[in-house]
Design a protein around this motif. Structure first.
Motif, PDB file in Angstrom:
ATOM      1  N   GLU A 402     -27.512  51.352  44.218  1.00  8.03           N
ATOM      2  CA  GLU A 402     -26.302  50.518  44.110  1.00  8.03           C
ATOM      3  C   GLU A 402     -25.141  51.304  43.519  1.00  8.03           C
ATOM      4  N   ILE A 403     -25.421  52.127  42.528  1.00  8.45           N
ATOM      5  CA  ILE A 403     -24.376  52.947  41.908  1.00  8.45           C
ATOM      6  C   ILE A 403     -23.815  53.937  42.917  1.00  8.45           C
ATOM      7  N   SER A 404     -24.714  54.617  43.608  1.00 11.21           N
ATOM      8  CA  SER A 404     -24.297  55.658  44.538  1.00 11.21           C
ATOM      9  C   SER A 404     -23.503  55.093  45.706  1.00 11.21           C
ATOM     10  N   VAL A 405     -24.014  54.003  46.301  1.00 15.27           N
ATOM     11  CA  VAL A 405     -23.404  53.480  47.523  1.00 15.27           C
ATOM     12  C   VAL A 405     -22.259  52.523  47.233  1.00 15.27           C
ATOM     13  N   GLN A 406     -22.417  51.664  46.234  1.00 18.00           N
ATOM     14  CA  GLN A 406     -21.444  50.609  46.010  1.00 18.00           C
ATOM     15  C   GLN A 406     -20.492  50.884  44.834  1.00 18.00           C
ATOM     16  N   ILE A 407     -21.043  50.983  43.614  1.00 16.31           N
ATOM     17  CA  ILE A 407     -20.181  51.041  42.430  1.00 16.31           C
ATOM     18  C   ILE A 407     -19.318  52.294  42.423  1.00 16.31           C
ATOM     19  N   LYS A 408     -19.933  53.458  42.654  1.00 17.28           N
ATOM     20  CA  LYS A 408     -19.153  54.694  42.732  1.00 17.28           C
ATOM     21  C   LYS A 408     -18.749  55.030  44.165  1.00 17.28           C
ATOM     22  N   GLY A 409     -19.608  54.662  45.106  1.00 18.52           N
ATOM     23  CA  GLY A 409     -19.347  55.028  46.489  1.00 18.52           C
ATOM     24  C   GLY A 409     -18.194  54.277  47.116  1.00 18.52           C
ATOM     25  N   ARG A 410     -18.089  52.969  46.844  1.00 14.38           N
ATOM     26  CA  ARG A 410     -17.050  52.174  47.504  1.00 14.38           C
ATOM     27  C   ARG A 410     -16.083  51.508  46.534  1.00 14.38           C
ATOM     28  N   ALA A 411     -16.480  51.292  45.281  1.00 12.41           N
ATOM     29  CA  ALA A 411     -15.643  50.538  44.342  1.00 12.41           C
ATOM     30  C   ALA A 411     -14.887  51.415  43.354  1.00 12.41           C
ATOM     31  N   ASP A 412     -15.056  52.744  43.450  1.00 15.39           N
ATOM     32  CA  ASP A 412     -14.355  53.662  42.533  1.00 15.39           C
ATOM     33  C   ASP A 412     -14.590  53.311  41.070  1.00 15.39           C
ATOM     34  N   GLN A 413     -15.803  52.814  40.759  1.00 12.03           N
ATOM     35  CA  GLN A 413     -16.195  52.469  39.392  1.00 12.03           C
ATOM     36  C   GLN A 413     -15.336  51.360  38.794  1.00 12.03           C
TER      37      GLN A 413
END
Length: 771
Positions: A402-413
């Motif tokens: 989730e961190i790799s794909v969503q939180i950092k991958g698409r949401a820019d943290q």
């Protein structure tokens, strides 16, 4: 055209040459046009000729006199021509291989049946694969009339359908067969004259009459050089290598189709073309892991590319250069003095993600211990149940994804951006804002662990590198320091953040000369990769134009039986998960008949206990090596599950088994060491990608281990994620083998659920070990 007649010599030519195994080869296309009746006269090889006579087509090898033959009644088996090109060649290959074995008195294969009344059935597709299409063959056509007049053995394919029709009692119409039989003499005369005319024209003219690809078997060694490889590539592979790199160009296909080789050849051709034109050209080639990088450097060196290799990023010492690197190394270079080697989690991308998982487990446990009680009123019932009932290591694995794909991958943290994202179909089961808030809290705990260790994960490094590329200084230097072309191997293993670096590294933002390879089924977990998402990653502005995809279907590595087994595994994944990409649905094996003879149907072997299974793994590996007459290192022992993998290493050590343990993805150097020292290769499915073996022994593919199940894994989202990953790991492991696959399991656990459809379809032979 009412019939097609193949003599025994033509059957031997067609089934033994790789160029006739797939319509992706030019000669494969020519064979298809002969079968469809659009080509009446041709030369398939230096001794195999196509001629037209007696309302039909003959494929003959004159010079040996009249031979055994098989006739395909095109009028009676009209549905055969309704198949696509790949299906048509597959059916022909299966049919003539049956014919050859029948003429030699050999035992029929599993997909062939000899039935009463001189009939036979050939199933071109794996039995149980949602199709019952079969070729019905008469083994003694028009027997009474031919007995005293024809000394050769004849076969007649008189029907192609998905039902048995009249079965053994069915009486085929022999009108077209008689025409073929009676016209053979004239056809041989025409074929002989055609060969003589070609020989005269070749000797008396400077023009090229026939392009002969006699020795066109795909070399197993990879040192053919650019010119050598261009002669044996399929049509689609050749088009990919030769096409100008103007827009992003994707080469996509299942394991074993030669994607990495094609990418290397395209890079080589790009810089060689620039050299011949006297133009400077700096190319960047990005591998996913450090062992893969070294393997690709060797590929370049073995194919006459050593003169272009560069050891640094400056690329000023040579007018045409190729720099092979990993993403970690590339980003460290871009950040230069801002980050040190010790601050990277690990320079190898795959190893770094394993270390990240340890930090993720710490983050999950801290969040559950310190924050869960205060957040529980805001969580959805399903997410609350997931956190309570799922084991922590499984939550950590899903959080890392989730961190790799969503939180950092698409949401820019950014929490607000993360809340607005649609959840992954196979991923952390976050439904409400409260769920996402707690998931974000677990991420913050994970990030705190990283900071406490004074390290940066892959995404931190990439995001920092992107910020360096989004400055006026880089925009001014880009035309000088950027790359003329970029090549990316195994793009499916990168996330959105990681792919966002590359389009900023080209010399001009108006052009994206990026070529990349993809097999989405090797990407662990749901990354949401689609054609549009790949295009957006390499052309975020949408101004460059649509990318140019090349899809290759011919599987060169694996035998047909192994392709069928892999297809069954990916198909079972596809039925479970609607977004599971199955690259094998349209693929075909490019194995010749000679290579098929080395192959054997995959086996599943039950053992009484885990201890006997571990001992049996090395016994089976040794037996396979002896049976195939290859080195021990040509058979890999691939162990599923961390605990069993550790136990297998201890067993090998305590029993003094000669093993080389591979713990990095695609570590070809370790395999080479094993070959040089006569050792077994011992590894896990996470590390075996990018490697190739004559055979593999898969250990522990049984219930409860693949996919893993336990007291806290019954909750559906967590089990779905693990099922998804298990399908992909098993697919990767199976497709490492060329000729043999043996799968070992504990009898008490029974075979893995993923393999049940394969067993039901008869794609796995079930055996019980004696130990």
């Amino acid at each position: 055209m009412k019939f097609i007649c193949f003599d025994e010599g033509a059957c031997s030519e067609i089934m033994s040459e790789r160029v006739f195994q797939s319509p992706e080869f030019e000669l494969g296309k020519l064979l298809v046009s002969v079968l469809r009746g659009t080509t009446k006269k041709a030369q398939l090889s230096y001794r195999c000729v196509v001629v037209s006579a007696a309302d039909g087509t003959y494929v003959l090898t004159p010079g040996k006199g009249l031979q055994n033959y098989i006739v395909i009644d095109v009028e009676e088996a009209a549905s055969l021509l309704k198949l696509d090109d790949s299906g048509l060649i597959l059916t022909l290959q299966k049919t003539i291989r049956f014919a050859t074995k029948y003429w030699l008195g050999l035992k029929p294969s599993v997909n062939e049946r000899l039935i009463s009344n001189n009939k036979a059935i050939v199933f071109p597709y794996p039995i149980g694969m949602q199709t019952a299409l079969r070729a019905s063959i008469d083994r003694s056509p028009d027997e009474k009339r031919r007995t005293s007049r024809d000394a050769n053995k004849a076969l007649l394919l008189y029907k192609f359908s998905d039902n048995e029709g009249g079965g053994p009692s069915e009486t085929p119409r022999v009108t077209n067969f008689r025409k073929a039989w009676e016209g053979r003499g004239d056809a041989y005369v025409l074929a002989k004259k055609h060969l003589e005319d070609v020989a005269v024209n070749r000797n008396g003219s400077n023009s090229l009459i026939v392009t002969e690809l006699r020795d066109a078997n795909m070399p197993r060694v990879v040192d053919a050089g650019l010119d050598g490889w261009l002669k044996v590539l399929t049509t689609s592979q050749l088009a990919f290598v030769n096409s100008p790199l103007i827009v992003p160009h994707r080469i996509e296909g299942p394991a074993g189709t030669g994607k990495t080789l094609c990418l290397v050849l395209k890079a080589l051709k790009t810089v060689k073309d620039a050299e011949s034109e006297g133009q400077p050209h700096q190319a960047l080639f990005v591998a996913h892991s450090e062992p893969t990088r070294r393997t690709i450097e060797n590929l370049f060196a073995m194919n006459d590319g050593q003169d272009f290799m560069s050891t640094d990023f400056e690329l000023l010492s040579k007018p045409q250069s190729i720099k092979v690197t990993t993403l970690q190394e590339l980003c460290a270079h871009l950040l230069k003095r801002e980050i040190s080697e010790s601050e990277l989690v690990d320079r190898d991308a795959y190893e770094s993600k394993l270390v990240q998982r340890l930090y993720a487990i710490e983050g999950v446990e801290r969040a559950l211990r310190d924050e869960y009680e205060s957040h529980v009123p805001y969580l959805s019932d399903s997410f609350r149940k997931f956190l309570v009932e799922t084991e922590h290591w499984a939550i950590a694995e899903m959080l890392q994804h989730e961190i790799s794909v969503q939180i950092k991958g698409r949401a820019d943290q950014d929490l607000s951006k993360y809340k607005n994202l649609e959840r992954l179909k196979i991923g952390l089961p976050v439904e409400t804002e409260g769920d996402k808030t707690f998931a974000y809290l677990m991420y913050q705990k994970y990030q705190a662990e990283l900071e406490a260790a004074a390290q940066f994960d892959t995404d931190d490094v990439v995001l920092s590198a992107i910020s360096q590329l989004n400055t006026p200084i880089w925009r001014r230097r880009r035309s000088k320091e950027g790359f003329n072309s970029i090549f990316i191997d195994e793009t499916h293993l990168f996330n959105v953040n990681e792919l966002s670096v590359f389009h900023r590294l080209t010399k001009s933002e108006l052009q994206q000369p990026i070529a990349y390879s993809v097999d989405r089924s090797q990407a662990l977990g749901d990354r949401g990769w689609t054609d549009l998402s790949f295009e957006a990653a390499f052309d975020p502005s949408g101004t460059i134009g649509q990318s140019d995809p090349t899809r290759i279907r011919s599987v060169f590595r694996c035998s047909p039986d192994i392709v069928d087994l892999a297809f069954s595994v990916t198909s079972s994944g596809a039925t479970l998960f609607t977004n599971f990409h199955n690259p094998l649905t349209a693929s075909v094996s490019a194995f010749t008949a000679e290579e098929e003879r080395k192959s054997k149907k995959p086996e599943y072997i039950y053992f009484a206990s885990d201890d006997s299974m571990l001992a049996g793994a090395f016994e089976r590996a040794d037996a396979l090596a002896r049976d195939m007459q290859v080195q021990k290192a040509d058979v890999a022992v691939i162990v599923f599950g961390d605990e069993l993998f550790a136990r297998c290493q201890e067993f090998a050590k305590s029993t003094r088994k000669p093993v080389e343990v591979v713990k990095s993805r695609g570590d070809l150097e370790a395999v080479t060491r094993a070959k040089n020292s006569g050792r077994f290769v011992l590894t896990a499915p996470e590390f075996v990608g990018g490697l190739e073996f004559a055979g593999v022994v898969l250990v522990g593919v049984d219930g409860g281990r693949v996919p893993p199940k336990g007291s806290g894994l019954e909750f559906e989202p967590s089990q779905n994620f693990l099922n998804y990953a298990a399908h992909q790991r098993l697919y990767v492991a199976i497709t490492r083998a060329r000729f043999r696959v043996e799968i070992l399991g504990n009898k008490a656990r029974k075979a893995s659920d993923i393999l049940q459809s394969s067993i039901a379809a008869g794609l796995l032979e079930i055996n019980l070990s004696e130990s």
